[in-house]
Write a protein that holds these residues in place. Structure first.
Motif, PDB file in Angstrom:
ATOM      1  N   GLY A 128       3.145  -1.202  -4.795  1.00 23.81           N
ATOM      2  CA  GLY A 128       3.566  -2.330  -5.614  1.00 23.81           C
ATOM      3  C   GLY A 128       2.417  -2.859  -6.432  1.00 23.81           C
ATOM      4  O   GLY A 128       1.369  -2.218  -6.524  1.00 23.81           O
ATOM      5  N   SER A 129       2.637  -4.025  -7.030  1.00 19.26           N
ATOM      6  CA  SER A 129       1.577  -4.615  -7.849  1.00 19.26           C
ATOM      7  C   SER A 129       1.220  -5.989  -7.304  1.00 19.26           C
ATOM      8  O   SER A 129       2.105  -6.781  -6.964  1.00 19.26           O
ATOM      9  N   GLU A 130      -0.064  -6.227  -7.202  1.00 17.35           N
ATOM     10  CA  GLU A 130      -0.576  -7.507  -6.698  1.00 17.35           C
ATOM     11  C   GLU A 130       0.021  -7.876  -5.346  1.00 17.35           C
ATOM     12  O   GLU A 130       0.441  -9.017  -5.129  1.00 17.35           O
ATOM     13  N   VAL A 131       0.069  -6.905  -4.475  1.00 21.08           N
ATOM     14  CA  VAL A 131       0.568  -7.156  -3.127  1.00 21.08           C
ATOM     15  C   VAL A 131      -0.544  -7.808  -2.305  1.00 21.08           C
ATOM     16  O   VAL A 131      -1.668  -7.311  -2.252  1.00 21.08           O
ATOM     17  N   ASP A 188      -2.419  -8.976   0.972  1.00 18.72           N
ATOM     18  CA  ASP A 188      -2.541  -8.532   2.364  1.00 18.72           C
ATOM     19  C   ASP A 188      -2.027  -9.572   3.359  1.00 18.72           C
ATOM     20  O   ASP A 188      -1.372  -9.229   4.346  1.00 18.72           O
ATOM     21  N   ALA A 189      -2.335 -10.825   3.097  1.00 13.83           N
ATOM     22  CA  ALA A 189      -1.924 -11.885   4.032  1.00 13.83           C
ATOM     23  C   ALA A 189      -0.403 -12.001   4.078  1.00 13.83           C
ATOM     24  O   ALA A 189       0.189 -12.269   5.125  1.00 13.83           O
ATOM     25  N   VAL A 190       0.221 -11.775   2.935  1.00  4.96           N
ATOM     26  CA  VAL A 190       1.679 -11.868   2.862  1.00  4.96           C
ATOM     27  C   VAL A 190       2.320 -10.674   3.586  1.00  4.96           C
ATOM     28  O   VAL A 190       3.320 -10.820   4.286  1.00  4.96           O
ATOM     29  N   VAL A 191       1.715  -9.500   3.412  1.00  5.96           N
ATOM     30  CA  VAL A 191       2.208  -8.323   4.139  1.00  5.96           C
ATOM     31  C   VAL A 191       2.061  -8.550   5.635  1.00  5.96           C
ATOM     32  O   VAL A 191       2.976  -8.279   6.426  1.00  5.96           O
ATOM     33  N   ARG A 192       0.907  -9.068   6.033  1.00  3.23           N
ATOM     34  CA  ARG A 192       0.666  -9.342   7.450  1.00  3.23           C
ATOM     35  C   ARG A 192       1.723 -10.302   8.016  1.00  3.23           C
ATOM     36  O   ARG A 192       2.242 -10.104   9.116  1.00  3.23           O
ATOM     37  N   ALA A 193       2.055 -11.307   7.241  1.00  6.52           N
ATOM     38  CA  ALA A 193       3.060 -12.291   7.679  1.00  6.52           C
ATOM     39  C   ALA A 193       4.445 -11.645   7.778  1.00  6.52           C
ATOM     40  O   ALA A 193       5.221 -11.950   8.693  1.00  6.52           O
ATOM     41  N   ALA A 194       4.741 -10.746   6.846  1.00  8.67           N
ATOM     42  CA  ALA A 194       6.048 -10.076   6.865  1.00  8.67           C
ATOM     43  C   ALA A 194       6.164  -9.166   8.087  1.00  8.67           C
ATOM     44  O   ALA A 194       7.213  -9.096   8.734  1.00  8.67           O
ATOM     45  N   VAL A 195       5.078  -8.486   8.391  1.00  4.31           N
ATOM     46  CA  VAL A 195       5.062  -7.615   9.574  1.00  4.31           C
ATOM     47  C   VAL A 195       5.264  -8.457  10.839  1.00  4.31           C
ATOM     48  O   VAL A 195       6.024  -8.087  11.744  1.00  4.31           O
ATOM     49  N   LEU A 248       9.305  -8.569  -0.228  1.00  2.00           N
ATOM     50  CA  LEU A 248       8.191  -9.340  -0.791  1.00  2.00           C
ATOM     51  C   LEU A 248       8.056  -9.140  -2.305  1.00  2.00           C
ATOM     52  O   LEU A 248       8.305  -8.051  -2.826  1.00  2.00           O
ATOM     53  N   ALA A 249       7.627 -10.193  -2.973  1.00  2.62           N
ATOM     54  CA  ALA A 249       7.384 -10.133  -4.415  1.00  2.62           C
ATOM     55  C   ALA A 249       6.321  -9.080  -4.704  1.00  2.62           C
ATOM     56  O   ALA A 249       5.317  -8.987  -3.988  1.00  2.62           O
ATOM     57  N   GLY A 250       6.553  -8.294  -5.731  1.00  2.00           N
ATOM     58  CA  GLY A 250       5.563  -7.311  -6.151  1.00  2.00           C
ATOM     59  C   GLY A 250       5.679  -5.965  -5.462  1.00  2.00           C
ATOM     60  O   GLY A 250       5.122  -4.978  -5.918  1.00  2.00           O
ATOM     61  N   VAL A 251       6.422  -5.908  -4.362  1.00  3.72           N
ATOM     62  CA  VAL A 251       6.538  -4.663  -3.612  1.00  3.72           C
ATOM     63  C   VAL A 251       7.618  -3.777  -4.223  1.00  3.72           C
ATOM     64  O   VAL A 251       8.738  -4.232  -4.456  1.00  3.72           O
ATOM     65  N   MET A 260      -0.008  -2.899 -12.921  1.00  5.39           N
ATOM     66  CA  MET A 260      -0.507  -1.664 -12.315  1.00  5.39           C
ATOM     67  C   MET A 260      -0.006  -1.546 -10.873  1.00  5.39           C
ATOM     68  O   MET A 260      -0.100  -2.476 -10.095  1.00  5.39           O
ATOM     69  N   THR A 261       0.516  -0.379 -10.567  1.00  5.77           N
ATOM     70  CA  THR A 261       0.987  -0.146  -9.206  1.00  5.77           C
ATOM     71  C   THR A 261      -0.141   0.403  -8.342  1.00  5.77           C
ATOM     72  O   THR A 261      -0.878   1.284  -8.764  1.00  5.77           O
ATOM     73  N   SER A 262      -0.255  -0.162  -7.172  1.00  2.00           N
ATOM     74  CA  SER A 262      -1.255   0.365  -6.241  1.00  2.00           C
ATOM     75  C   SER A 262      -0.574   0.699  -4.926  1.00  2.00           C
ATOM     76  O   SER A 262       0.585   0.334  -4.682  1.00  2.00           O
ATOM     77  N   GLU A 263      -1.295   1.398  -4.093  1.00  2.18           N
ATOM     78  CA  GLU A 263      -0.753   1.798  -2.785  1.00  2.18           C
ATOM     79  C   GLU A 263      -1.738   1.349  -1.724  1.00  2.18           C
ATOM     80  O   GLU A 263      -2.924   1.651  -1.814  1.00  2.18           O
ATOM     81  N   LYS A 264      -1.251   0.646  -0.735  1.00 10.09           N
ATOM     82  CA  LYS A 264      -2.117   0.200   0.355  1.00 10.09           C
ATOM     83  C   LYS A 264      -1.530   0.686   1.670  1.00 10.09           C
ATOM     84  O   LYS A 264      -0.310   0.677   1.856  1.00 10.09           O
ATOM     85  N   THR A 265      -2.415   1.073   2.559  1.00 11.78           N
ATOM     86  CA  THR A 265      -1.967   1.535   3.869  1.00 11.78           C
ATOM     87  C   THR A 265      -2.448   0.570   4.950  1.00 11.78           C
ATOM     88  O   THR A 265      -3.628   0.233   5.019  1.00 11.78           O
ATOM     89  N   TYR A 266      -1.519   0.122   5.769  1.00 12.72           N
ATOM     90  CA  TYR A 266      -1.815  -0.791   6.875  1.00 12.72           C
ATOM     91  C   TYR A 266      -1.524  -0.066   8.188  1.00 12.72           C
ATOM     92  O   TYR A 266      -0.640   0.791   8.238  1.00 12.72           O
ATOM     93  N   THR A 267      -2.250  -0.434   9.216  1.00 11.83           N
ATOM     94  CA  THR A 267      -1.945   0.070  10.550  1.00 11.83           C
ATOM     95  C   THR A 267      -1.240  -1.034  11.326  1.00 11.83           C
ATOM     96  O   THR A 267      -1.759  -2.143  11.459  1.00 11.83           O
ATOM     97  N   VAL A 268      -0.039  -0.709  11.772  1.00  8.94           N
ATOM     98  CA  VAL A 268       0.801  -1.696  12.461  1.00  8.94           C
ATOM     99  C   VAL A 268       0.990  -1.253  13.907  1.00  8.94           C
ATOM    100  O   VAL A 268       1.323  -0.091  14.175  1.00  8.94           O
ATOM    101  N   THR A 269       0.774  -2.161  14.817  1.00  4.20           N
ATOM    102  CA  THR A 269       0.944  -1.844  16.241  1.00  4.20           C
ATOM    103  C   THR A 269       2.311  -2.298  16.734  1.00  4.20           C
ATOM    104  O   THR A 269       2.872  -3.274  16.243  1.00  4.20           O
TER     105      THR A 269
END
Lengths: 68, 68
Positions: free
Chosen positions: B47-50, B52-59, B28-31, B1-10
């Protein structure tokens, strides 16, 4: 003879912008090095027989503008 | 299942910054895709099964920070 010229470039907002400007200018004939500072807008170009119009065009190519 | 997440990046100040963040997240995997807007700071990741901690690390890897 190597000379140093300083240009004021508008629109640079971060280090990526500095790099874009620097890379574009460093491709020009006669240019030895270029430094860009987005906090001041100053771009310092070192080289021989560097043409202002050519620098201006390179800056535009990078997506910015030499002021005045 | 694809989901959409929105992050605020400074810290993003221009289109180069958006691209840096987007590229780092899209590795990233799943994106499936990522969009970044420096004017709002919003980064939308699809993406699927994204994770948050991994996105944070990528940012962070791109040189920015996920707010809060």
């Amino acid at each position: 003879m190597t000379s140093e010229k300083t240009y004021t470039v508008t629109g640079m907002s971060c280090g990526h912008c500095e790099l874009s400007v620097r890379e574009e200018i460093e491709e020009l004939a006669g240019v030895e090095s270029a430094q860009a500072d987005h906090t001041t807008g100053q771009v310092v170009v070192r080289g021989s027989e560097v043409d202002d119009a050519v620098v201006r065009a390179a800056v535009a190519q990078a997506g910015y503008e030499v002021a005045s």
